[in-house]
Design an enzyme around this catalytic site. Structure first.
Site, PDB file in Angstrom:
ATOM      1  N   ASN A  15     -22.183 -10.244  19.668  1.00  0.00           N
ATOM      2  CA  ASN A  15     -23.136 -11.346  19.492  1.00  0.00           C
ATOM      3  C   ASN A  15     -24.540 -10.959  19.951  1.00  0.00           C
ATOM      4  O   ASN A  15     -25.149 -11.571  20.822  1.00  0.00           O
ATOM      5  CB  ASN A  15     -22.656 -12.611  20.210  1.00  0.00           C
ATOM      6  CG  ASN A  15     -22.469 -12.442  21.700  1.00  0.00           C
ATOM      7  OD1 ASN A  15     -22.269 -11.331  22.199  1.00  0.00           O
ATOM      8  ND2 ASN A  15     -22.542 -13.547  22.426  1.00  0.00           N
ATOM      9  N   ASP A  70     -16.477 -10.535  31.511  1.00  0.00           N
ATOM     10  CA  ASP A  70     -17.295 -11.390  30.642  1.00  0.00           C
ATOM     11  C   ASP A  70     -18.737 -11.422  31.158  1.00  0.00           C
ATOM     12  O   ASP A  70     -19.352 -12.485  31.281  1.00  0.00           O
ATOM     13  CB  ASP A  70     -16.714 -12.794  30.532  1.00  0.00           C
ATOM     14  CG  ASP A  70     -17.397 -13.623  29.438  1.00  0.00           C
ATOM     15  OD1 ASP A  70     -18.165 -13.043  28.632  1.00  0.00           O
ATOM     16  OD2 ASP A  70     -17.178 -14.853  29.391  1.00  0.00           O
ATOM     17  N   HIS A 104     -12.335 -15.557  21.010  1.00  0.00           N
ATOM     18  CA  HIS A 104     -12.850 -16.605  21.893  1.00  0.00           C
ATOM     19  C   HIS A 104     -12.181 -17.896  21.429  1.00  0.00           C
ATOM     20  O   HIS A 104     -12.609 -18.501  20.454  1.00  0.00           O
ATOM     21  CB  HIS A 104     -14.377 -16.687  21.768  1.00  0.00           C
ATOM     22  CG  HIS A 104     -15.011 -17.808  22.519  1.00  0.00           C
ATOM     23  ND1 HIS A 104     -15.941 -17.602  23.506  1.00  0.00           N
ATOM     24  CD2 HIS A 104     -14.878 -19.154  22.433  1.00  0.00           C
ATOM     25  CE1 HIS A 104     -16.357 -18.763  23.988  1.00  0.00           C
ATOM     26  NE2 HIS A 104     -15.712 -19.726  23.349  1.00  0.00           N
ATOM     27  N   ASN A 111     -18.428 -20.468  29.647  1.00  0.00           N
ATOM     28  CA  ASN A 111     -17.580 -20.933  28.562  1.00  0.00           C
ATOM     29  C   ASN A 111     -16.518 -19.880  28.267  1.00  0.00           C
ATOM     30  O   ASN A 111     -16.871 -18.772  27.864  1.00  0.00           O
ATOM     31  CB  ASN A 111     -18.422 -21.191  27.310  1.00  0.00           C
ATOM     32  CG  ASN A 111     -17.657 -21.949  26.247  1.00  0.00           C
ATOM     33  OD1 ASN A 111     -16.583 -22.476  26.500  1.00  0.00           O
ATOM     34  ND2 ASN A 111     -18.214 -21.993  25.049  1.00  0.00           N
ATOM     35  N   LEU A 144     -24.078  -6.740  26.399  1.00  0.00           N
ATOM     36  CA  LEU A 144     -25.217  -5.883  26.751  1.00  0.00           C
ATOM     37  C   LEU A 144     -26.532  -6.392  26.160  1.00  0.00           C
ATOM     38  O   LEU A 144     -27.603  -5.894  26.504  1.00  0.00           O
ATOM     39  CB  LEU A 144     -24.960  -4.446  26.290  1.00  0.00           C
ATOM     40  CG  LEU A 144     -23.890  -3.691  27.078  1.00  0.00           C
ATOM     41  CD1 LEU A 144     -23.746  -2.269  26.538  1.00  0.00           C
ATOM     42  CD2 LEU A 144     -24.213  -3.660  28.571  1.00  0.00           C
ATOM     43  N   HIS A 197     -28.358 -13.737  31.616  1.00  0.00           N
ATOM     44  CA  HIS A 197     -29.377 -14.618  31.052  1.00  0.00           C
ATOM     45  C   HIS A 197     -30.639 -14.518  31.911  1.00  0.00           C
ATOM     46  O   HIS A 197     -30.560 -14.328  33.131  1.00  0.00           O
ATOM     47  CB  HIS A 197     -28.908 -16.068  31.017  1.00  0.00           C
ATOM     48  CG  HIS A 197     -27.816 -16.328  30.033  1.00  0.00           C
ATOM     49  ND1 HIS A 197     -28.033 -16.311  28.673  1.00  0.00           N
ATOM     50  CD2 HIS A 197     -26.494 -16.595  30.208  1.00  0.00           C
ATOM     51  CE1 HIS A 197     -26.881 -16.570  28.054  1.00  0.00           C
ATOM     52  NE2 HIS A 197     -25.941 -16.737  28.959  1.00  0.00           N
ATOM     53  N   HIS A 205     -14.952  -6.524  28.180  1.00  0.00           N
ATOM     54  CA  HIS A 205     -15.614  -7.766  27.752  1.00  0.00           C
ATOM     55  C   HIS A 205     -16.976  -7.876  28.422  1.00  0.00           C
ATOM     56  O   HIS A 205     -17.128  -8.464  29.491  1.00  0.00           O
ATOM     57  CB  HIS A 205     -14.745  -8.969  28.114  1.00  0.00           C
ATOM     58  CG  HIS A 205     -15.227 -10.249  27.508  1.00  0.00           C
ATOM     59  ND1 HIS A 205     -14.453 -11.380  27.490  1.00  0.00           N
ATOM     60  CD2 HIS A 205     -16.387 -10.585  26.896  1.00  0.00           C
ATOM     61  CE1 HIS A 205     -15.120 -12.362  26.899  1.00  0.00           C
ATOM     62  NE2 HIS A 205     -16.314 -11.890  26.540  1.00  0.00           N
TER      63      HIS A 205
END
Length: 438
Positions: free
Chosen positions: A104, A317, A189, A290, A73, A321, A70
């Site tokens: 995503n 996960d 999710h 989240n 990249l 950012h 999970h």
């Protein structure tokens, strides 16, 4: 080809370490010989030709290469946060030899051309094996199934709209049925967006005291319950990502008892932190993820689920950012934290060191279990398996430095944590991809 790295396969002898391979029920002093990228021999006193490199692992723990199923990249489209080169460099520094990257991206991995692009970039620039996860729906919009069959031919290993729950129950039902044709797990999710609303942290005592909109645990629970009912009706391999609540865990436990192919993962941050962390941090955006950090009761339930085997694996996960994004106020900052370089040290120090799980159990949670659930090669050092090895120094002391890692981003709530235990070498296909400085 799915999972290739930029190196040609190599040969290497890893000698003298304590080998822990839960898949083979091995725990003892063994040498591991890799030839042409594959495990050729595991035993005591293995001899090799003079031209075969030797890695001396005496006093260290040797395991199959760690797998993280999970990871975000961000490539293509958000390379300012992370790209395949930097993300896989962070992976090997954290002891991971393979990872599954979420869909995503921008554009989303919803067509074979995007899948092929990811694999080509991984072959050119990757420091470890990369396995793409394809989108369930076109554009992650939740309206129409993506080109799952064509993406499977191109090399995806699972389907997921991670970052977006699959809200439409009929789409979810069809996806579960269609994925069975390709034996692909559907990775969810789990979040009911109508219940979570505009929430940004767990709904409870601390959100009330802070005056912050909360996300109730029921937002996860309701989606997990719905999905399990659909699995019971139509079958399929269903995996809950970043499970975070006690009630969702109990739903998974009951589904397993009924013989359904339902699995789940948990993150280090949900095992080690709670919504009180958000409160005590003064709404530090690096504590915003989240699903959110849940209550202490939820956290304790996850610990119990790890111990009783309900939780199948640990995944990071990893969600990088840009610093400018995480410097916004808590409400406006994006969800997500880094994880590739901190997962192993956190688990060694706080889970194994804290007596929560044994070292052997932790190795299984990071190797053979993720390989089994995603149907990936590796997770064991049986003869003929990929020559991927993680060498761990359980006494190595590390301090989490947000600006000292390999990722392009630095968003972590663990800054300054002093930990004991870390990877000191990572071997991919018989080539040393990472070696810690002395």
């Amino acid at each position: 080809m799915s999972g290739r790295t930029k190196w040609s396969p190599g040969s290497l002898l890893v000698r003298g370490g304590r080998l822990i391979d839960p898949e083979q029920d091995l725990d003892g002093s063994y040498d591991v010989l890799i030839e042409d990228g594959l495990v050729a021999e595991v035993g005591e006193g293995v001899t090799v030709a003079a031209d075969v490199p030797v890695f001396e692992a005496e006093g260290r723990v040797v395991t199959p290469g760690l797998l993280d199923i999970h990871v975000h990249l961000r490539e293509p489209g958000q390379e300012y946060k992370e790209d395949i080169e930097s993300g896989t460099r962070a992976a090997v520094a954290g002891g991971f030899t393979a990872l599954a990257c979420m869909a995503n991206t921008d554009p989303a991995n919803d067509t074979p051309s995007v899948t092929e692009h990811i694999l080509k970039q991984a072959e050119r620039f990757g420091h470890c094996r990369v396995y793409p996860v394809g989108a369930v729906s076109k554009g992650l919009a939740g309206d129409e199934l993506a080109e799952i069959g064509e993406m499977h031919k191109a090399g995806i290993v699972a389907i997921s709209d991670d970052g977006h729950p699959i809200e439409n129950p009929e789409l979810m039902r069809r996806a579960l049925m269609y994925a069975q044709q390709f034996d692909l797990p559907l990775v969810q999710h789990a979040q009911d967006l109508l219940l979570s609303g505009k929430g940004v942290m767990h709904e409870g005592e601390y959100s009330t005291r802070l005056g912050i909109a909360g996300i109730p645990g029921a937002a996860e629970d309701a989606m997990v319950a719905r999905d399990i009912l659909l699995v019971e009706d139509v079958g399929g391999r269903y995996h809950v990502q970043h499970l975070s609540t006690a009630r969702s865990l109990e739903l998974v436990r009951q589904a397993k008892a009924r013989g359904l192919t339902v699995t789940c993962e948990v993150t280090p941050h949900h095992l080690l932190l709670s919504d009180r962390t958000v409160f005590e941090s003064g709404l530090d955006p690096n504590t915003k993820m989240n699903p959110p950090l849940r209550s202490e009761d939820d956290r304790q339930a996850l610990i119990a689920g790890l111990q009783d085997g309900t939780i199948d694996l640990i995944a990071s996960d990893h969600a990088p950012h840009h610093p400018d994004e995480k410097e916004l106020d808590f409400v406006d900052a994006p969800f997500g934290i880094l994880g590739l370089e901190t997962t192993l040290p956190l688990c060694l120090n706080r889970l194994v060191g804290g007596g929560v799980v044994t070292l052997e159990r932790l190795v299984a949670l990071l190797t053979c279990e993720p390989a089994r659930i995603m149907g990936l090669p590796g997770g064991t050092l049986a003869v003929g398996s990929p020559g991927d090895v993680t060498v761990i120094d359980t006494e190595r002391e590390v301090v989490v430095d947000p600006n000292g890692g390999q990722s392009r981003s630095c968003n972590t709530p663990f800054a300054g944590w002093q930990l004991k235990g870390a990877a000191v070498a990572t071997v991919v296909a018989g080539q040393v991809a990472y070696r810690a400085e002395s």
